[in-house]
Structure formats: C-alpha cells, structure tokens
Design an enzyme around this catalytic site. Sequence first.
Site, PDB file in Angstrom:
ATOM      1  N   ARG A 104       1.527  -1.357   0.183  1.00 54.24           N
ATOM      2  CA  ARG A 104       0.490  -0.071  -0.416  1.00 54.24           C
ATOM      3  C   ARG A 104       0.948   0.772  -0.059  1.00 54.24           C
ATOM      4  O   ARG A 104       1.731   1.258   0.320  1.00 54.24           O
ATOM      5  CB  ARG A 104      -0.864   0.041   1.255  1.00 54.24           C
ATOM      6  CG  ARG A 104      -2.098  -1.440   1.462  1.00 54.24           C
ATOM      7  CD  ARG A 104      -2.728  -0.603   2.209  1.00 54.24           C
ATOM      8  NE  ARG A 104      -3.680   0.346   2.131  1.00 54.24           N
ATOM      9  CZ  ARG A 104      -4.577   0.627   2.869  1.00 54.24           C
ATOM     10  NH1 ARG A 104      -5.165   0.189   4.014  1.00 54.24           N
ATOM     11  NH2 ARG A 104      -5.840   1.963   2.657  1.00 54.24           N
ATOM     12  N   ASP A 252      -2.751   9.892   7.052  1.00 58.71           N
ATOM     13  CA  ASP A 252      -2.098   7.862   6.737  1.00 58.71           C
ATOM     14  C   ASP A 252      -0.367   8.980   6.863  1.00 58.71           C
ATOM     15  O   ASP A 252       0.522   8.704   6.525  1.00 58.71           O
ATOM     16  CB  ASP A 252      -2.605   7.945   6.096  1.00 58.71           C
ATOM     17  CG  ASP A 252      -3.692   7.042   6.151  1.00 58.71           C
ATOM     18  OD1 ASP A 252      -4.473   7.498   6.609  1.00 58.71           O
ATOM     19  OD2 ASP A 252      -3.435   5.333   6.526  1.00 58.71           O
TER      20      ASP A 252
HETATM   21  O1  MRU Z   1      -7.292   2.338   4.795  1.00 59.17           O
HETATM   22  P1  MRU Z   1      -7.438   2.214   5.810  1.00 59.17           P
HETATM   23  O2  MRU Z   1      -8.815   1.727   7.269  1.00 59.17           O
HETATM   24  O3  MRU Z   1      -5.447   1.963   6.620  1.00 59.17           O
HETATM   25  O4  MRU Z   1      -7.081   3.690   6.066  1.00 59.17           O
HETATM   26  C1  MRU Z   1      -7.124   4.568   7.541  1.00 59.17           C
HETATM   27  C2  MRU Z   1      -7.295   5.707   7.905  1.00 59.17           C
HETATM   28  O5  MRU Z   1      -7.245   6.306   6.787  1.00 59.17           O
HETATM   29  C3  MRU Z   1      -7.020   5.686   9.401  1.00 59.17           C
HETATM   30  O6  MRU Z   1      -7.716   7.456   9.165  1.00 59.17           O
HETATM   31  C4  MRU Z   1      -5.781   6.800   9.678  1.00 59.17           C
HETATM   32  O7  MRU Z   1      -4.698   5.035   8.910  1.00 59.17           O
HETATM   33  C5  MRU Z   1      -5.303   7.246  11.111  1.00 59.17           C
HETATM   34  S1  MRU Z   1      -5.585   5.418  12.135  1.00 59.17           S
HETATM   35  C6  MRU Z   1      -4.302   5.885  13.090  1.00 59.17           C
END
Ligand code: MRU
Length: 361
Positions: A104, A252
Amino acid sequence: MDDDMDGTKAAETDMAENVGLSKDGKKVVIIDQSELPARTVRLELGTPGEMFGAIQKLKVRGAPAIGIFAAYCMYCLAQQTETEDMEDFLKELEKYGAYLNASRPTAVNLSWAVRRMIRTAAEHAPKGRRGVLEALGRECVKIQEEDIAMCRAISEYGLGLIREGDGILTHCNAGPLATSRYGTALGPLILGAERGMRFKVYADETRPLLQGARLTTYELMRAGIDVTLICDSMAGIVMKNGWVQACFVGCDRVALNGDTANKIGTSSVAVLADYYNIPFYVLGPSSTIDMDCPCGERIEIELREEEEIIKKYYKEPMAPEGVTCYNPAFDVTDHSLITGIVTEKGILRAPYEKSIRKLFE
Ligand code: MRU
C-alpha cells in the site's frame, strides 16, 4: 514469494492487542479487521505473501498499525533468513522490505518502520546474525511501545480541545485497532470516557470499506461512548443542526506544509467544517509526518478495485455491469482547512512548515 493470503485461521478470541508475535516469536499475530464486527478472528502470518496480503486486504489497517505490523514482519522474515554472511543477510532484508512496502503506498508509517528495522539490522551487523536478530526482536517491540505512549500523549492533548457534552464527528477509524491502545482520533474520547466525561460522537460510515460503521462504532460502543452512525453524505446535516463542536480525524501522511492524506472523504468533511465554522483537527504521531514530502500533490494516493464500490457488502451488484468506477482510497485535506495537528509532542498550528520543522529540531 507466494501470494497466498490466507494465513492460519486461529480460534475466535477476545480482542486484546491487535498486532503482536506468536508464542514462539516466529509469526505475526493480528486481529483480522476485515472480519469485524461480526467475528473476532486471530490470524498467524508467517510467509511474505501472507503478510503482504494482510496489508493489501486491510486485515491489518490504520497507518500506525500497519507500521507496527511491518516491523514485526521484518523481524519474523529476518529469522527465516539463514545466511551468516551479513552482507547477504541485509540484502535479503531489503528485498523483504521493498516487497512489503509495495503493498500500500499512502501511509508513510509502513516505509518508516521498514527503514527503521533495516537500519537497526545494519547497525548491529558486526555482531553477526544472532546479534542482529536479538536487536530486531527488541526494536519491533519498542516501535509498538512507543506507539502506545504516543497515542496516550495525543489523547491527552486532544482531550484538552473538547468539553464535556461536545458533539464530535469522526471519519474512518483511528482508534485502538488502527494503532495501539487508545488510538489517535478516538483516543481523546476513550480517555475522556475513562475519566467519566460524556461526548456524543457522529461516526461517518466511510464508504466503500465501512471502517467507520464496522470499526469505529464497535470500538466506541465497547468504551461506553454515545455514538451515532451516519452515512458520509449526512455529515453536512449534523453540522448544520449544530450537533458537532469539533471534527477529529486520523492521518496517513502529513506533508511538510501540513497537507494531510487520510481516508477518502476526509477532505469533504474538512470543507464542510470550514463552511459551518467548526474546528477540524488531525491527530497522529510524528512518525506520520513525512519531512521528505513538501506538499499534498506529492503524496501517492492508492487506487483500489472497482468491486469494492459495486459489489462488496452487497448481496448483488449495485451498479450496471461494465460501469466505470473511480476508487481512490485516500484524499488530501488542504492545510488551510486544518485547525490543528495533534501530535504526541503537542498541537501544531499554522504555519505548518514552521511548526513541523520546530517539532523535529
Ligand atoms: O484504508 P485504511 O482503513 O487503512 O485507512 C485508515 C485511515 O485513513 C486512518 O484514518 C489513518 O490510517 C489513521 S489511523 C490512526
């Protein structure tokens, strides 16, 4: 490297730590987040393909949790690297790191943790294979312990931004499952609840993978917090009704100028919050700040499969066959819409480049 994504399905258990090591220290154990809330299933992952698949299929998800998971994976994969030649050993490790990194692209915590593990291995290389493995074993635990401490500190700072009885809107899931223990965006609410404070939380369901519906409501209800699930398209009406005093979201990747990548739909929440004059806070550990990334345009946004929009979670396809879809997993919120970025070291305010540079001085 095989691409088998199943892992070993272990018995259903109660939720404790979302990421950790198996008893013999050779496999990574996770709670499979794609099965929640219906089932709490633990997976033991030992092969590179299983590990890659767990990240890609969001069995483990949330930027900090992905970083912690990657660190444990690197330790387990290092144990499978048999050579005593430290140059070859490091090359193998780099290969595994590059493979995991490709799962990812958006969350910086993944490459951050992989880099940190490779650096640790290189530093201890003169001690030989055994010395390196011992150091790696310590380092992955340290990464998780640091995350627990960071989430706790973020929760304290975040709690200082809200008052008893406030309505808080959150998007996606940035709670204990996505991190360690308290979480980031949900941390202040969970900490406040522990202290007897009451809040009213609005959780966006977060299409298409429903992290808000499946995970955020699950975590908040377990913490005894009053949570109302809304569709993403309903954020505007709850704000207009005057029910939201602050928005708390995770992140992220934060660019040097404060532009922030988070789950798709976050930037729409920020635009709405701006319109209705509601403070919009991003909460995340400093490991989510990418000093090498000057601005949001430079953040790679993961594109995911069309079937997540059309079919997943539906009994039958919800769009005509052959329809064209666009499914970005993240978007970037412009720094001008962010009231503050809450880190473990304090709350950053605009101008963000200045406050971010100061944070790392
Ligand atoms: O696709 P995901 O579920 O991994 O996306 C997660 C998010 O966007 C969260 O808000 C982010 O990773 C912060 S988690 C503390």
